[in-house]
Design a protein around this motif. Structure first.
Motif, short mmCIF file in Angstrom:
data_model
loop_
_atom_site.label_atom_id
_atom_site.label_comp_id
_atom_site.label_asym_id
_atom_site.label_seq_id
_atom_site.Cartn_x
_atom_site.Cartn_y
_atom_site.Cartn_z
N PHE A 160 -29.78 89.28 -10.88
CA PHE A 160 -28.70 89.17 -9.90
C PHE A 160 -28.98 90.03 -8.67
CE2 PHE A 160 -26.42 92.63 -12.32
CZ PHE A 160 -26.11 93.46 -11.26
N SER A 161 -29.73 91.15 -8.85
CA SER A 161 -30.01 91.97 -7.67
C SER A 161 -30.88 91.23 -6.67
CB SER A 161 -30.70 93.26 -8.08
OG SER A 161 -29.87 94.02 -8.90
N LEU A 162 -31.94 90.58 -7.17
CA LEU A 162 -32.85 89.88 -6.25
C LEU A 162 -32.10 88.80 -5.49
CD1 LEU A 162 -36.09 89.64 -8.38
CD2 LEU A 162 -35.72 90.99 -6.34
N ALA A 163 -31.19 88.09 -6.18
CA ALA A 163 -30.41 87.07 -5.49
C ALA A 163 -29.50 87.72 -4.44
CB ALA A 163 -29.59 86.27 -6.49
N LEU A 164 -28.91 88.87 -4.81
CA LEU A 164 -27.97 89.51 -3.88
C LEU A 164 -28.67 90.08 -2.66
CD1 LEU A 164 -25.36 91.34 -6.12
CD2 LEU A 164 -24.98 89.48 -4.56
N TYR A 165 -29.91 90.61 -2.83
CA TYR A 165 -30.64 91.13 -1.67
C TYR A 165 -30.73 90.05 -0.60
CZ TYR A 165 -32.37 94.69 -4.95
OH TYR A 165 -32.47 95.67 -5.89
N THR A 222 -30.34 86.06 11.45
CA THR A 222 -30.59 86.38 12.85
C THR A 222 -29.82 87.61 13.29
OG1 THR A 222 -28.87 84.81 13.40
CG2 THR A 222 -31.12 84.02 13.56
N SER A 223 -28.92 88.09 12.44
CA SER A 223 -28.11 89.24 12.82
C SER A 223 -28.87 90.53 12.49
CB SER A 223 -26.78 89.19 12.08
OG SER A 223 -26.39 90.48 11.69
N LEU A 224 -28.93 91.43 13.47
CA LEU A 224 -29.67 92.68 13.24
C LEU A 224 -29.00 93.52 12.16
CD1 LEU A 224 -30.68 93.75 16.84
CD2 LEU A 224 -32.18 93.10 14.98
N THR A 225 -27.66 93.57 12.17
CA THR A 225 -26.99 94.38 11.15
C THR A 225 -27.20 93.77 9.76
OG1 THR A 225 -24.97 93.18 11.63
CG2 THR A 225 -25.20 95.33 12.62
N GLY A 226 -27.20 92.43 9.70
CA GLY A 226 -27.41 91.78 8.41
C GLY A 226 -28.78 92.12 7.84
N GLN A 227 -29.80 92.03 8.69
CA GLN A 227 -31.16 92.36 8.24
C GLN A 227 -31.23 93.79 7.75
OE1 GLN A 227 -33.67 91.82 11.57
NE2 GLN A 227 -33.50 89.59 11.58
N GLU A 228 -30.61 94.67 8.56
CA GLU A 228 -30.71 96.09 8.24
C GLU A 228 -30.05 96.40 6.90
OE1 GLU A 228 -29.36 98.54 11.40
OE2 GLU A 228 -29.02 100.24 10.06
N SER A 229 -28.86 95.83 6.69
CA SER A 229 -28.19 96.16 5.44
C SER A 229 -28.94 95.56 4.25
CB SER A 229 -26.75 95.68 5.45
OG SER A 229 -26.69 94.31 5.61
N ALA A 230 -29.56 94.38 4.45
CA ALA A 230 -30.34 93.81 3.35
C ALA A 230 -31.50 94.72 3.00
CB ALA A 230 -30.83 92.42 3.72
N MET A 231 -32.18 95.24 4.02
CA MET A 231 -33.35 96.09 3.72
C MET A 231 -32.91 97.37 3.01
SD MET A 231 -36.18 97.83 6.17
CE MET A 231 -35.16 99.19 6.58
N ILE A 268 -42.39 103.30 1.66
CA ILE A 268 -41.36 103.56 0.65
C ILE A 268 -41.48 102.54 -0.48
CG2 ILE A 268 -38.88 103.48 0.20
CD1 ILE A 268 -38.40 104.66 2.90
N PHE A 269 -41.66 101.30 -0.09
CA PHE A 269 -41.78 100.24 -1.08
C PHE A 269 -43.00 100.45 -1.98
CE2 PHE A 269 -42.39 95.52 -1.91
CZ PHE A 269 -41.49 95.56 -2.95
N GLU A 307 -39.96 91.23 -7.02
CA GLU A 307 -39.42 92.17 -6.05
C GLU A 307 -40.26 92.21 -4.78
OE1 GLU A 307 -38.88 96.14 -7.60
OE2 GLU A 307 -36.84 95.61 -8.19
N VAL A 308 -41.57 92.14 -4.96
CA VAL A 308 -42.46 92.14 -3.79
C VAL A 308 -42.17 90.94 -2.90
CG1 VAL A 308 -44.85 91.87 -3.05
CG2 VAL A 308 -44.30 93.44 -4.89
N VAL A 309 -41.97 89.78 -3.53
CA VAL A 309 -41.71 88.56 -2.75
C VAL A 309 -40.49 88.74 -1.87
CG1 VAL A 309 -41.07 86.16 -2.93
CG2 VAL A 309 -42.80 87.08 -4.44
N VAL A 310 -39.38 89.16 -2.50
CA VAL A 310 -38.14 89.30 -1.74
C VAL A 310 -38.23 90.45 -0.75
CG1 VAL A 310 -35.70 89.81 -1.94
CG2 VAL A 310 -36.76 88.25 -3.54
N GLY A 311 -38.76 91.58 -1.23
CA GLY A 311 -38.78 92.78 -0.40
C GLY A 311 -39.63 92.63 0.83
N LEU A 312 -40.84 92.12 0.67
CA LEU A 312 -41.71 91.98 1.84
C LEU A 312 -41.12 90.98 2.83
CD1 LEU A 312 -45.35 92.20 0.52
CD2 LEU A 312 -43.94 93.92 1.61
N ALA A 313 -40.45 89.94 2.32
CA ALA A 313 -39.82 88.99 3.23
C ALA A 313 -38.75 89.68 4.07
CB ALA A 313 -39.21 87.83 2.45
N LEU A 314 -37.93 90.51 3.42
CA LEU A 314 -36.88 91.21 4.16
C LEU A 314 -37.47 92.16 5.19
CD1 LEU A 314 -34.35 92.08 1.30
CD2 LEU A 314 -34.05 90.43 3.13
N ILE A 315 -38.53 92.89 4.77
CA ILE A 315 -39.13 93.86 5.67
C ILE A 315 -39.80 93.14 6.85
CG2 ILE A 315 -40.91 95.63 5.85
CD1 ILE A 315 -40.23 96.40 2.96
#
Lengths: 500, 102
Positions: free
Chosen positions: A140-145, A153-162, B33-34, B74-82
């Motif tokens: 569930f965490s991976l889906a929620l990330y 496209t939202s900068l705040t959205g990207q930031e909070s996801a990271m 960090i990752f 985790e790498v798949v999702v994380g690297l995409a986000l980064i």
């Protein structure tokens, strides 16, 4: 070495299977139908999948056994959590439909990921093996990330996801280390001792009986690490740093879903671990959990006072609410467990309603989520203002709303277990919390609308209104007539136990 | 061949995990960090394998596979986000990514 193939019984995980199949089906159907249209099939299919899942979860009510090679516990506790999770997800799906449609980001992936996340959370509730807890948590965490960063496209959205991703991945390594230590201590990651696989297969519960006292050191350290890892997910202080950022940047329906369902799933695993499996070690884990509970209640309530953004304010309030649930866990009696379940279920409905109002009022791209933006809301949109008032009063714990009943139940359990001073801390924290809820109300009712402010509500569907109405109805109805849900929660405190 | 005491492996795994924690807390680049988080996961894997040796059963070695798969996901999702952030901004310094209060 003989090879025992486990007996496969699918009833125990049928709700999860329904969700996963539904999610895959949605993704495939969308790929076939392709672009265009207003994508109404997505929310209908999600609703059907969730409905089937609820039906299957109800079927498992009353059974009390371990399935899938002792990996899955099918008991009343799991059934209650699964049904509640599916209800949260239903409200989220309906709300998301309006939200995504308005913002023009309605994709099948959103619904697919949401269903995957719910499936993971359900597994969390019935996990009877620590590695199952870890896998469910990651599912569930991976889906929620991804869902948190869905406004990509939202900068705040990207930031909070990271931020959510980095801290979430960091915390799950602690959970994993805890699991490794449990394995090192007893040679297995099973929670219950195995009944089927024969001699030698022991679990935490049986090890606690058979090991001589004094050999629990590694197990106690492991318990601490498990509490840390799960504490991150339920947003307990001092592991709460991700919460305000993730809640603020995520799409409002996702925020509501996280506040309601993630907390329930995390606490489900915590309750099963602490109050059922590690009950004999309560002398060792109680001091740690009490410290966390006090910090969580106080820090969450106090920091919420200074927040300017309503989503951030509710994030801190959700932290404080996690602390109130902890008081029920610390009590670790039947009333504590059923009280925690009742609290989580009702808090989830209320907070989903609150975020539904924010989703509607926030407008496209969530431009208007600060407390100031809600100035004079009552004169423009009395119904929405009334609904938000109701949710905030319930979160504050005002009588005649369900929040009051929930607090009464968990605090009552803590008093029964002899933790009256903890209740005093809780009540003081609620008093502080009432201040910032009232601050929002004052802004809504007593201040003039800003000159030239854009209209509060613009282009949201009837589904979102329905969600707000349902949540408001539940908040009042359960606040006045709570006994059915409490009875249900009380009958859900039967965990699987080796004795039957 | 001389038998190496499992204590050494446990100490090494503990050291790796600690390095990972310190790295996460000290370094500021999201990718680094990752990488430290991955180091922590592999330290736990070493714990699992060593404990499996000490306990004399295979369960711990099997668990390592689960951890490896989850780490890959985790790498798949994380690297995409980064990557998404890297495209829009010049730097991956997590202290500079602060539209929201950290």
């Amino acid at each position: 070495m003989g090879l025992n193939t486990p007996e496969i019984e699918l009833l125990g995980i049928a709700p999860e299977i329904a969700l996963v199949v539904g999610a895959l089906f949605i993704l495939i159907v969308d790929a076939i139908i392709g672009e265009g249209g207003n994508k109404w099939h997505l929310w209908i299919l999600s609703t059907i999948a969730l409905g089937v899942s609820i039906f299957l979860a109800v079927q498992a009510w009353g059974s009390n056994e371990l399935q899938m090679g002792d990996m899955i516990a099918v008991d009343g506790f799991a059934a209650f959590v699964k049904i509640t999770l599916a209800v949260f997800a239903l409200l989220t799906v309906w709300l998301s439909r309006s939200y995504l449609h308005r913002d023009g980001i309605e994709e099948s992936e959103f619904y697919g990921l949401l269903l995957f996340a719910v499936a993971g959370m359900m597994l969390m509730a019935s996990a009877a093996d620590l590695i199952m807890v870890f896998l469910a948590l990651e599912t569930f965490s991976l889906a929620l990330y991804v869902l948190v960063g869905f406004r990509r496209t939202s900068l705040t959205g990207q930031e909070s996801a990271m931020k959510y991703f980095l801290l979430g991945a960091f915390s799950s390594t602690f959970l994993l280390l805890g699991i490794a230590f449990v394995y090192g201590a007893i040679g297995s990651t099973q929670m219950y001792g195995s009944s089927a696989a024969g001699a030698g297969a022991q679990g935490i519960a049986t090890a606690l009986v058979s090991l001589p006292a004094g050999e629990f050191t590694l197990l106690v350290i492991a318990t601490g690490l498990l509490v840390v890892g799960l504490g991150f997910k339920v947003a307990a202080v001092p592991f709460h740093m991700w919460t305000p950022d993730a809640y603020q940047g995520a799409p409002s329906p996702v925020t509501g879903f996280m506040a309601a369902a993630t907390k329930l799933a995390g606490f489900a695993a915590l309750i099963r671990l602490l109050d059922a499996i590690l009950f004999p070690l309560r002398g060792d884990w109680r001091p740690l959990v009490i410290g966390i509970a006090v910090l969580t209640m106080v820090v969450g309530s106090v920091l919420a006072v200074v927040q300017e953004d309503l989503k951030r304010l509710l994030a801190y309030s959700s932290i404080a609410h996690a602390g109130f649930v902890f008081t029920g866990i610390i009590a670790s009696n039947d009333r504590g467990v059923s009280g925690s379940l009742f609290y989580l279920a009702t808090y989830g409905i209320t907070v989903l309603g609150a975020f539904a109002v924010i989703a509607v009022l926030g407008g496209r791209d969530e431009r208007r989520t600060t407390v100031d933006d809600f100035r004079g809301l009552f004169y423009e949109s009395p119904l929405l203002a009334g609904a938000l008032t109701l949710f905030l009063l319930s979160l504050a714990g005002v009588p005649a709303t369900v929040g009051f009943v929930g607090k009464l139940v968990v605090f009552g359990a803590a008093v029964e277990a002899g933790y009256s001073w903890l209740v005093v801390v809780g009540v003081l924290a609620s008093a502080v919390a009432a201040f910032f809820y009232l601050k929002v109300l004052v802004v809504m009712y007593m201040q003039e609308r800003q000159e030239g402010a854009e209209p509060a509500t613009s282009g949201y569907g009837g589904l979102a209104t329905g969600v707000i109405g349902l949540a408001a109805l539940a908040t009042v109805a359960l606040g006045l007539y709570w006994s059915p849900l409490i009875d249900f929660a009380e009958r859900a405190t039967f965990f699987f136990s080796a004795g039957g | 061949m001389t038998e190496v005491s499992p204590g050494y492996f446990l100490a090494l795994a503990g050291l790796l995990f600690t390095i990972g924690v310190v790295g996460v807390l000290v370094r500021r680049n999201a990718i680094v960090i990752f990488m430290f988080i991955e180091l922590m996961l592999n330290a736990v894997n070493l714990f699992f394998v060593t404990f499996a040796r000490m306990q004399g059963n295979l369960q711990g070695q099997v668990l390592v596979f689960f951890v490896l798969v989850v780490a890959a996901a985790e790498v798949v999702v994380g690297l995409a986000l980064i990557l998404l952030i890297a495209r829009r901004r010049a730097s991956l310094d997590v202290d500079k990514v602060r539209l929201l209060k950290w």
